[in-house]
Motif scaffolding. Sequence first.
Motif, PDB file in Angstrom:
ATOM      1  N   GLN A 191       0.794  -1.209   0.000  1.00  0.00           N
ATOM      2  CA  GLN A 191       0.000   0.000   0.000  1.00  0.00           C
ATOM      3  C   GLN A 191       0.833   1.268   0.000  1.00  0.00           C
ATOM      4  OE1 GLN A 191      -2.144  -0.824   3.538  1.00  0.00           O
ATOM      5  NE2 GLN A 191      -3.735  -2.013   2.558  1.00  0.00           N
ATOM      6  N   THR A 197      -5.742  -4.495  -2.720  1.00  0.00           N
ATOM      7  CA  THR A 197      -5.354  -4.207  -1.348  1.00  0.00           C
ATOM      8  C   THR A 197      -4.747  -5.476  -0.766  1.00  0.00           C
ATOM      9  OG1 THR A 197      -6.125  -3.239   0.746  1.00  0.00           O
ATOM     10  CG2 THR A 197      -7.615  -4.787  -0.364  1.00  0.00           C
ATOM     11  N   ASN A 217      -2.004   3.609  -2.247  1.00  0.00           N
ATOM     12  CA  ASN A 217      -2.093   4.024  -0.864  1.00  0.00           C
ATOM     13  C   ASN A 217      -3.111   5.150  -0.685  1.00  0.00           C
ATOM     14  OD1 ASN A 217      -1.385   3.861   1.871  1.00  0.00           O
ATOM     15  ND2 ASN A 217       0.159   5.463   1.664  1.00  0.00           N
ATOM     16  N   THR A 267      -7.216   6.114   0.335  1.00  0.00           N
ATOM     17  CA  THR A 267      -8.285   5.611   1.183  1.00  0.00           C
ATOM     18  C   THR A 267      -9.625   6.055   0.617  1.00  0.00           C
ATOM     19  OG1 THR A 267      -6.837   5.748   3.104  1.00  0.00           O
ATOM     20  CG2 THR A 267      -9.190   5.516   3.533  1.00  0.00           C
ATOM     21  N   THR A 299      -7.952   1.043   2.300  1.00  0.00           N
ATOM     22  CA  THR A 299      -6.786   1.670   1.682  1.00  0.00           C
ATOM     23  C   THR A 299      -6.380   0.799   0.508  1.00  0.00           C
ATOM     24  OG1 THR A 299      -6.060   2.633   3.770  1.00  0.00           O
ATOM     25  CG2 THR A 299      -4.411   2.439   2.021  1.00  0.00           C
ATOM     26  N   ILE A 300      -6.327   1.410  -0.667  1.00  0.00           N
ATOM     27  CA  ILE A 300      -6.225   0.624  -1.898  1.00  0.00           C
ATOM     28  C   ILE A 300      -5.226   1.235  -2.871  1.00  0.00           C
ATOM     29  CG2 ILE A 300      -8.646  -0.104  -1.708  1.00  0.00           C
ATOM     30  CD1 ILE A 300      -9.219   1.972  -4.014  1.00  0.00           C
TER      31      ILE A 300
END
Length: 341
Positions: free
Chosen positions: A37, A114, A316, A318, A327-328
């Motif tokens: 992330q 993620t 990183n 959200t 958080t992706i």
Amino acid sequence: MMIRRWVALAVAVASAASAGVTAAYGDSAAPPPSPEQVLGEVAPGPSEADSAPEPSLRPRPLPASEGRPAPQPGAVPAQSVPGVPGFPPSWQFPQARQELPADANVFRGKAFDTCHAPSMGVLRNWRASDYRAVGVYFGGRGRACPNQPNLTPEYLTEGDSIGWNFLPIYVGSQSPCVIASNKQNVRITGDPVERGAAEGADAVDRAAALGMERGSALYLDMEAYDHRKADCAATTLAFVRAWNRAVTDSGYVPGFYSSASSGISHLESERRAGTSDLPAAIWFARWQPQPDLWGEPVLDREAWAPDARIHQYAGNVTETHGGSTLTIDRNQVSAPVARIG
């Protein structure tokens, strides 16, 4: 995904786009950011508007100076996803230079990845978003999150039934000259061909055990490495080609994820040289405000086209949808995904 901040030549963009994210976690207490992330391919900031090309998912015509006419492909219809707008009819895709297997399951649209596969409750809530595909880390000794309690055959079947597509990610042995400090202990050892073949077979076995059928794409995650070192590049390439052969021979579709400026640039040079056993689809990381599937500077416009590219363009970040927060990393996809039995 786990890409070291490798600053490289990137397409300049005309204006920055708002990330549109929230600051709080929803379903549970905030976990510490994982290596997947917090690291990524970073594009330079915006440059002068009068000189910056517009990022787009639409391929731009080839310059006349290249000495060859621009192809004249017809529009390729996007995969229909309930509740999600399709690609505008005006978007044209490049002509295919390599064909995917007939049973490849192509998805076009937005995806996220993620470190841990989200719960089914989160996937249901995220139907409120415009994402319709999710990357899942299903195997490999290099995974930062090897414990995947949600990732079961039942999970994939249920997710598929409610409209989700899955991008299977295998983080195996890494290049001998891998840059990330947390990957030094999983570098390729021994004969790279034997190692690549063994890990390719492992990827197939793990995918099949989860109910991913033949025709599914399996993406090998190869973190950023110094491909300018000839011996290292040769070892890495031998491993990747053997992994691809093992996956292909079992009826699956080999994909490859890496930094645009390292692994992707390396494989593009091999493609131009006519090297065999390269991945059927690529997933390149270059972080910038907007996705640009067909304008990536290290790739020929017609390479891995029209349905064999994924652009990871932000990391990183959200986001909250339907009351659930993750958080992706953000991705734009025109490529094969898993085929769930």
